[in-house]
Write an enzyme that holds these catalytic residues in place. Structure first.
Site, PDB file in Angstrom:
ATOM      1  N   GLY A   1      -4.943  27.575  49.579  1.00 47.56           N
ATOM      2  CA  GLY A   1      -3.918  27.020  48.710  1.00 47.56           C
ATOM      3  C   GLY A   1      -4.183  25.577  48.333  1.00 47.56           C
ATOM      4  O   GLY A   1      -3.296  24.892  47.825  1.00 47.56           O
TER       5      GLY A   1
ATOM      6  N   HIS B   1      -2.436  18.479  50.138  1.00 45.28           N
ATOM      7  CA  HIS B   1      -1.364  17.484  50.209  1.00 45.28           C
ATOM      8  C   HIS B   1      -1.905  16.058  50.090  1.00 45.28           C
ATOM      9  O   HIS B   1      -1.568  15.189  50.894  1.00 45.28           O
ATOM     10  CB  HIS B   1      -0.546  17.648  51.490  1.00 45.28           C
ATOM     11  CG  HIS B   1       0.001  19.034  51.678  1.00 45.28           C
ATOM     12  ND1 HIS B   1       0.638  19.724  50.673  1.00 45.28           N
ATOM     13  CD2 HIS B   1      -0.015  19.862  52.752  1.00 45.28           C
ATOM     14  CE1 HIS B   1       1.003  20.923  51.125  1.00 45.28           C
ATOM     15  NE2 HIS B   1       0.620  21.026  52.379  1.00 45.28           N
TER      16      HIS B   1
ATOM     17  N   ARG C   1       2.302 -11.256   4.820  1.00 44.65           N
ATOM     18  CA  ARG C   1       3.061 -11.424   6.067  1.00 44.65           C
ATOM     19  C   ARG C   1       4.569 -11.380   5.814  1.00 44.65           C
ATOM     20  O   ARG C   1       5.330 -10.988   6.692  1.00 44.65           O
ATOM     21  CB  ARG C   1       2.697 -12.754   6.735  1.00 44.65           C
ATOM     22  CG  ARG C   1       1.336 -12.752   7.432  1.00 44.65           C
ATOM     23  CD  ARG C   1       1.136 -14.017   8.223  1.00 44.65           C
ATOM     24  NE  ARG C   1      -0.018 -13.944   9.114  1.00 44.65           N
ATOM     25  CZ  ARG C   1      -0.196 -14.697  10.171  1.00 44.65           C
ATOM     26  NH1 ARG C   1       0.721 -15.615  10.476  1.00 44.65           N
ATOM     27  NH2 ARG C   1      -1.258 -14.587  10.924  1.00 44.65           N
ATOM     28  N   VAL C   2       5.005 -11.807   4.647  1.00 47.15           N
ATOM     29  CA  VAL C   2       6.428 -11.819   4.328  1.00 47.15           C
ATOM     30  C   VAL C   2       6.670 -10.905   3.137  1.00 47.15           C
ATOM     31  O   VAL C   2       6.226 -11.194   2.019  1.00 47.15           O
ATOM     32  CB  VAL C   2       6.937 -13.246   4.020  1.00 47.15           C
ATOM     33  CG1 VAL C   2       8.425 -13.203   3.686  1.00 47.15           C
ATOM     34  CG2 VAL C   2       6.676 -14.174   5.195  1.00 47.15           C
TER      35      VAL C   2
ATOM     36  N   ASP D   1     -10.771   0.840  73.326  1.00 44.97           N
ATOM     37  CA  ASP D   1     -10.581   2.258  73.623  1.00 44.97           C
ATOM     38  C   ASP D   1     -10.979   3.168  72.473  1.00 44.97           C
ATOM     39  O   ASP D   1     -11.381   4.318  72.679  1.00 44.97           O
ATOM     40  CB  ASP D   1      -9.139   2.554  74.070  1.00 44.97           C
ATOM     41  CG  ASP D   1      -8.104   2.096  73.036  1.00 44.97           C
ATOM     42  OD1 ASP D   1      -8.495   1.521  71.997  1.00 44.97           O
ATOM     43  OD2 ASP D   1      -6.902   2.300  73.287  1.00 44.97           O
TER      44      ASP D   1
ATOM     45  N   GLY E   1       0.800  -1.211   0.000  1.00 45.36           N
ATOM     46  CA  GLY E   1       0.000   0.000   0.000  1.00 45.36           C
ATOM     47  C   GLY E   1       0.836   1.266   0.000  1.00 45.36           C
ATOM     48  O   GLY E   1       0.414   2.290  -0.556  1.00 45.36           O
ATOM     49  N   THR E   2       1.993   1.236   0.632  1.00 46.48           N
ATOM     50  CA  THR E   2       2.859   2.417   0.643  1.00 46.48           C
ATOM     51  C   THR E   2       3.331   2.730  -0.773  1.00 46.48           C
ATOM     52  O   THR E   2       3.332   3.888  -1.202  1.00 46.48           O
ATOM     53  CB  THR E   2       4.060   2.205   1.572  1.00 46.48           C
ATOM     54  OG1 THR E   2       3.608   1.792   2.857  1.00 46.48           O
ATOM     55  CG2 THR E   2       4.873   3.482   1.705  1.00 46.48           C
TER      56      THR E   2
ATOM     57  N   LYS F   1      20.032  -0.148  15.170  1.00 48.59           N
ATOM     58  CA  LYS F   1      21.321  -0.716  15.574  1.00 48.59           C
ATOM     59  C   LYS F   1      22.451  -0.134  14.734  1.00 48.59           C
ATOM     60  O   LYS F   1      23.537   0.151  15.249  1.00 48.59           O
ATOM     61  CB  LYS F   1      21.284  -2.237  15.430  1.00 48.59           C
ATOM     62  CG  LYS F   1      22.636  -2.902  15.686  1.00 48.59           C
ATOM     63  CD  LYS F   1      22.559  -4.416  15.583  1.00 48.59           C
ATOM     64  CE  LYS F   1      23.946  -5.031  15.820  1.00 48.59           C
ATOM     65  NZ  LYS F   1      23.910  -6.502  15.851  1.00 48.59           N
TER      66      LYS F   1
ATOM     67  N   ILE G   1       5.632  -7.872  12.276  1.00 52.98           N
ATOM     68  CA  ILE G   1       6.877  -8.644  12.383  1.00 52.98           C
ATOM     69  C   ILE G   1       7.996  -7.979  11.589  1.00 52.98           C
ATOM     70  O   ILE G   1       9.048  -7.644  12.131  1.00 52.98           O
ATOM     71  CB  ILE G   1       6.672 -10.093  11.888  1.00 52.98           C
ATOM     72  CG1 ILE G   1       5.580 -10.799  12.702  1.00 52.98           C
ATOM     73  CG2 ILE G   1       7.995 -10.873  11.972  1.00 52.98           C
ATOM     74  CD1 ILE G   1       5.851 -10.878  14.178  1.00 52.98           C
TER      75      ILE G   1
END
Length: 526
Positions: free
Chosen positions: A315, A286, A76-77, A480, A48-49, A150, A139
């Site tokens: 504040g 706070h 895919r490949v 308590d 498509g590009t 790299k 992929i």
């Protein structure tokens, strides 16, 4: 060959002769292709590009022509081939690589432009199935990105349309790509693939049959949304990461600070628990509520919340659960308030509140709580993670443990107090009545001390504790606590239960004529 230090990598400007363009998001791709073509760059592309580029009458060569192997397996490949990856990974400053590339008839590729299948966007859709999600795992794209990143000493890598203008500018002004820019793009590329892989891993974690358990691997990948002036203190550097703009819109006032973000987070979490309640107002300082109230009118809710503690709100932060009207805005405007948070603002309230240029006004776009929320906290050597505390309790879930059963009015007070105490730091005590906090005790090492502080604050403000409900975020370990509550004027108690001395505490409540309910869950906040 031994790895070279970064300073020893070739840092010469890079002339672009061949570029590989293969993108899922085709935004501005033809603009980049036109600039490359004008600079005499050979463009290689896929599917498509390539079609998109050809539509603009820009010369482009299909990858399959370069590799001599057609795209297969339903696309895919395409680029997974030595001719392509050899061209990307070849070190053209290293003679052995140059000689081998010539022997194998591999030509260098100096620029790679790739973005990935929209996996995050796909799985965010309600109708996404595992099959659809899997098909959107790229992929070839990540492989090319990592290879080019790299080899950034010899290759430029673009992973986002926002980078195209920089690339075009470099080529048009200099005729090449600088080392510094290639290194910067490589950094972005590795962060991009890390985020992509994290999203995939986290999705698969949700498919696990044991999805109720926390995952074995913690994958967090957040993009920096802004650099902050400093952290909790001026000597601490800081930034905020993630998608805060999805939840809030800070549309007026100065940039939020580190401490502002923590306060806003606390305020949003509390108001989430009151979102479907009657008009509610909470005042924070706070990260701790210093007053919370609900009423039929929002302006009355503000007055009641402010009455809990008239000193601390200066504040502070105010959050409400409905449109902020002019009457409430006028009341809030009487004191210095740093941040106001609301789902909407009336036109009149906006006109008034925006008169103060530095006051932050925030619109709530989305509540933070969801059934899948998790929390994280950094600690030495790593992090803690837990499910968010989204637990609520209803009237039917309360267990009356005393001889006296709470009245309907007392139950309403108990449930209100319980909602609030959830958002107070432990040890936490809340006295409440008529949907108003009367006294709040927070963050003490003793539960009795927390109660004493709540009582002292109420008396300081001239508020009566007679007939109040008292909520404790965890069980009372000794009698308590309820004895002190009764002496102060409380008539009913809500607590988790679970102490080995529960019977003693219950007996004390019975002797004092209190009603007491157990929730069966606690709300510690450390």
């Amino acid at each position: 060959m031994a790895l070279q230090p970064l300073s020893e990598l070739p840092q010469e400007p890079l002339t672009i002769n061949r570029a590989l363009l293969s993108v899922s998001d085709k935004t501005e791709i033809t603009k980049l292709a036109q600039a490359l073509n004008k600079a005499g760059v050979e463009i290689i592309s896929t599917g498509g590009t390539a079609r998109k580029i050809r539509e603009q009458d820009i010369p482009v060569t299909d990858v399959s022509e370069i590799t001599g192997f057609e795209e297969c397996l339903d696309g895919r490949v395409k680029t997974l081939h030595p001719i392509i990856h050899g061209g990307i990974l070849g070190r053209t400053s290293h003679q052995a690589d140059v000689d081998e590339m010539k022997r194998l008839d591999i030509d260098p590729i100096e620029l790679v432009v790739v973005n990935l299948y929209p996996f995050k966007e796909t799985v965010a859709k309600g109708d996404c199935t595992p099959a659809i999600a899997t098909e959107n795992i790229d992929i070839g794209g990540p492989t090319m990105i990592r290879a080019a990143a790299k080899n950034f000493a010899h290759v430029g890598i673009l992973t986002a349309p926002a980078q195209y203008e920089e690339c075009i500018s470099e080529i048009q002004q200099k005729g090449n790509l600088s080392f510094a820019k290639r290194q910067e793009w490589a950094k972005h590329a590795f962060n991009h693939t890390a985020s992509y892989d994290s999203a995939i891993a986290n999705y698969f974690n949700t498919l696990d049959d044991k999805s109720d358990q926390l995952p074995e691997q913690l994958n967090i990948s957040l993009t920096k949304s802004q650099t902050l002036r400093y952290g909790e203190n001026p000597h601490q550097g800081a930034a905020v990461y993630g998608n805060q703009s999805e939840f809030i819109d800070c549309f007026h006032g100065k940039q939020l600070s580190y401490n502002n973000f923590t306060d806003v987070d606390a305020a949003l979490n509390l108001i989430s628990d009151f979102w479907d309640s009657k008009p509610t107002c909470a005042i924070f300082k706070h990260t701790v509520p210093c007053g919370v109230a609900s009423d039929e009118e929002l302006s009355n809710a503000w007055k009641k919340a402010f009455a809990t503690d008239t000193m601390s709100p200066f504040g502070g932060i105010v959050v409400v659960n409905e449109k902020l009207d002019i009457e409430t805005a006028n009341a809030i405007n009487e004191i210095f308030t740093e941040i106001i948070i609301a789902p909407e603002y009336s036109a009149e309230s906006l006109e008034l509140l925006q008169e103060k240029k530095n006051r932050r006004l925030i619109r709530i776009k989305k509540l933070p709580n969801s059934n899948e929320s998790r929390q994280y906290r950094s600690i030495f050597g790593g992090a803690l993670s837990q499910d968010a505390d989204l637990k609520t309790v209803t009237k039917d879930e309360l267990e009356t443990v005393t001889k006296r059963t709470p009245s309907e009015e007392e139950i309403e007070n108990l449930l209100f107090a319980w909602k609030v105490v959830k958002h107070i730091k432990s040890n936490a005590i809340v006295y409440a009545k008529n949907n108003q906090t009367i006294g709040i005790g927070t963050g003490q090492t003793s539960r009795v001390e927390a109660s004493e502080i709540a009582i002292a604050k109420a008396r300081q403000e001239g508020l009566s504790l007679e007939g109040t409900a008292i909520a404790s975020d965890a069980f009372f370990p000794f009698p308590d606590g309820v004895e002190a509550a009764a002496e102060a004027g409380a008539q009913t108690v809500i607590q988790p239960g679970g102490s080995i001395r529960d019977e003693q505490v219950i007996d004390a409540a019975d002797e004092l004529g209190l009603s007491m309910v157990f929730t069966g869950n606690r709300h510690f906040r450390h």
